[in-house]
Scaffold this motif. Structure first.
Motif, PDB file in Angstrom:
ATOM      1  N   TYR A   1      46.307 -27.677 -12.340  1.00 46.55           N
ATOM      2  CA  TYR A   1      47.157 -28.340 -13.312  1.00 46.55           C
ATOM      3  C   TYR A   1      47.934 -29.447 -12.618  1.00 46.55           C
ATOM      4  O   TYR A   1      48.462 -29.254 -11.521  1.00 46.55           O
ATOM      5  N   THR A   2      48.049 -30.590 -13.256  1.00 48.51           N
ATOM      6  CA  THR A   2      48.931 -31.645 -12.812  1.00 48.51           C
ATOM      7  C   THR A   2      50.266 -31.375 -13.488  1.00 48.51           C
ATOM      8  O   THR A   2      50.332 -31.291 -14.716  1.00 48.51           O
ATOM      9  N   ILE A   3      51.320 -31.201 -12.688  1.00 53.79           N
ATOM     10  CA  ILE A   3      52.612 -30.837 -13.262  1.00 53.79           C
ATOM     11  C   ILE A   3      53.706 -31.811 -12.846  1.00 53.79           C
ATOM     12  O   ILE A   3      53.539 -32.584 -11.897  1.00 53.79           O
TER      13      ILE A   3
ATOM     14  N   THR B   1      50.811 -30.423  -8.031  1.00 52.78           N
ATOM     15  CA  THR B   1      49.587 -29.781  -8.483  1.00 52.78           C
ATOM     16  C   THR B   1      49.760 -28.279  -8.353  1.00 52.78           C
ATOM     17  O   THR B   1      50.151 -27.783  -7.292  1.00 52.78           O
TER      18      THR B   1
ATOM     19  N   VAL C   1      50.570 -20.206 -19.732  1.00 58.63           N
ATOM     20  CA  VAL C   1      49.492 -21.147 -20.015  1.00 58.63           C
ATOM     21  C   VAL C   1      49.148 -21.019 -21.494  1.00 58.63           C
ATOM     22  O   VAL C   1      48.965 -19.917 -21.999  1.00 58.63           O
TER      23      VAL C   1
ATOM     24  N   ASN D   1      45.321 -25.969 -22.717  1.00 55.94           N
ATOM     25  CA  ASN D   1      45.224 -26.785 -21.502  1.00 55.94           C
ATOM     26  C   ASN D   1      46.581 -27.161 -20.923  1.00 55.94           C
ATOM     27  O   ASN D   1      46.657 -28.043 -20.074  1.00 55.94           O
ATOM     28  N   THR D   2      47.661 -26.513 -21.394  1.00 54.45           N
ATOM     29  CA  THR D   2      48.991 -26.850 -20.891  1.00 54.45           C
ATOM     30  C   THR D   2      49.622 -25.662 -20.172  1.00 54.45           C
ATOM     31  O   THR D   2      49.308 -24.503 -20.449  1.00 54.45           O
ATOM     32  N   VAL D   3      50.512 -25.983 -19.263  1.00 51.15           N
ATOM     33  CA  VAL D   3      51.251 -24.971 -18.524  1.00 51.15           C
ATOM     34  C   VAL D   3      52.724 -25.386 -18.535  1.00 51.15           C
ATOM     35  O   VAL D   3      53.042 -26.580 -18.527  1.00 51.15           O
TER      36      VAL D   3
ATOM     37  N   THR E   1      49.466 -30.340 -17.452  1.00 49.31           N
ATOM     38  CA  THR E   1      48.196 -30.187 -18.147  1.00 49.31           C
ATOM     39  C   THR E   1      47.082 -29.868 -17.155  1.00 49.31           C
ATOM     40  O   THR E   1      47.147 -30.230 -15.985  1.00 49.31           O
ATOM     41  N   LYS E   2      46.058 -29.204 -17.682  1.00 46.75           N
ATOM     42  CA  LYS E   2      44.916 -28.798 -16.874  1.00 46.75           C
ATOM     43  C   LYS E   2      44.151 -30.038 -16.400  1.00 46.75           C
ATOM     44  O   LYS E   2      43.945 -30.972 -17.171  1.00 46.75           O
TER      45      LYS E   2
END
Length: 94
Positions: free
Chosen positions: A1-3, A15, A70, A73-75, A91-92
Protein backbone atom coordinates in the motif's frame (compact mmCIF):
# COMPACT_ATOMS: atom_id res chain seq x y z
CA UNK A 1 0.00 0.00 0.00
CA UNK A 2 1.14 3.53 -0.72
CA UNK A 3 0.28 5.48 2.42
CA UNK A 4 0.51 8.95 3.92
CA UNK A 5 1.05 9.34 7.67
CA UNK A 6 -0.64 12.59 8.70
CA UNK A 7 2.05 14.07 10.94
CA UNK A 8 0.93 17.64 11.78
CA UNK A 9 2.69 20.11 9.49
CA UNK A 10 4.58 17.44 7.52
CA UNK A 11 2.66 14.54 6.00
CA UNK A 12 5.01 11.58 5.58
CA UNK A 13 4.64 9.28 2.57
CA UNK A 14 5.44 5.62 2.93
CA UNK A 15 4.87 2.05 1.84
CA UNK A 16 3.05 -0.49 4.00
CA UNK A 17 3.43 -4.19 3.21
CA UNK A 18 1.05 -6.62 4.92
CA UNK A 19 1.58 -10.37 4.54
CA UNK A 20 -0.99 -12.67 6.19
CA UNK A 21 0.57 -15.81 7.63
CA UNK A 22 -0.94 -18.97 9.08
CA UNK A 23 -3.91 -18.36 11.39
CA UNK A 24 -4.21 -14.75 12.54
CA UNK A 25 -0.46 -14.00 12.36
CA UNK A 26 0.63 -11.04 10.24
CA UNK A 27 4.08 -10.09 9.00
CA UNK A 28 5.09 -7.07 6.98
CA UNK A 29 6.95 -3.80 6.98
CA UNK A 30 6.58 -0.03 6.93
CA UNK A 31 9.01 2.04 4.86
CA UNK A 32 9.14 5.82 5.37
CA UNK A 33 11.72 8.62 5.40
CA UNK A 34 12.72 7.20 8.80
CA UNK A 35 13.81 3.98 7.07
CA UNK A 36 12.47 0.45 7.10
CA UNK A 37 10.49 -0.87 10.06
CA UNK A 38 9.78 -4.60 10.26
CA UNK A 39 6.46 -5.68 11.79
CA UNK A 40 6.66 -7.62 15.06
CA UNK A 41 3.88 -9.36 16.96
CA UNK A 42 1.53 -8.85 14.01
CA UNK A 43 -2.10 -9.90 14.33
CA UNK A 44 -4.83 -10.08 11.72
CA UNK A 45 -8.51 -10.28 12.70
CA UNK A 46 -10.93 -10.11 9.79
CA UNK A 47 -10.04 -6.90 7.97
CA UNK A 48 -8.22 -5.31 10.94
CA UNK A 49 -4.53 -5.60 11.77
CA UNK A 50 -1.99 -4.47 14.32
CA UNK A 51 1.75 -4.75 14.86
CA UNK A 52 4.65 -3.15 16.71
CA UNK A 53 7.92 -2.01 15.20
CA UNK A 54 10.96 0.12 15.89
CA UNK A 55 12.07 3.23 13.98
CA UNK A 56 15.05 5.55 14.43
CA UNK A 57 14.15 9.19 15.09
CA UNK A 58 16.92 11.72 15.65
CA UNK A 59 19.35 8.91 16.47
CA UNK A 60 17.06 7.30 19.06
CA UNK A 61 15.18 4.01 18.74
CA UNK A 62 11.46 4.50 19.14
CA UNK A 63 8.80 1.77 19.41
CA UNK A 64 5.66 2.37 17.35
CA UNK A 65 2.32 0.59 17.41
CA UNK A 66 0.41 0.40 14.13
CA UNK A 67 -3.24 -0.60 13.88
CA UNK A 68 -5.65 -0.29 11.02
CA UNK A 69 -8.10 -1.90 8.65
CA UNK A 70 -8.33 -2.78 4.99
CA UNK A 71 -11.49 -2.09 2.98
CA UNK A 72 -11.29 -3.06 -0.69
CA UNK A 73 -8.19 -1.36 -2.09
CA UNK A 74 -7.82 1.14 0.77
CA UNK A 75 -6.11 0.99 4.13
CA UNK A 76 -6.40 3.36 7.10
CA UNK A 77 -5.47 3.44 10.75
CA UNK A 78 -3.16 5.00 13.31
CA UNK A 79 0.52 5.02 14.24
CA UNK A 80 1.07 5.41 17.98
CA UNK A 81 4.46 6.56 19.30
CA UNK A 82 5.83 8.31 22.37
CA UNK A 83 5.16 11.59 20.48
CA UNK A 84 1.44 10.78 20.15
CA UNK A 85 -0.97 9.09 17.77
CA UNK A 86 -1.37 10.12 14.12
CA UNK A 87 -3.66 8.75 11.39
CA UNK A 88 -2.59 7.21 8.12
CA UNK A 89 -4.42 6.22 4.95
CA UNK A 90 -3.54 4.83 1.56
CA UNK A 91 -4.33 2.67 -1.41
CA UNK A 92 -3.21 -0.71 -2.67
CA UNK A 93 -0.35 -0.68 -5.13
CA UNK A 94 -1.61 -2.39 -8.31
Amino acid sequence: YTITIEIPGQPMPGTLVLTPQEGNVLSGSLETALGPATARDGKLTGNTFEFTSTVILEGQEMVIFVRGSVTGNTVSGTVESPQGTVPFSGTKIP
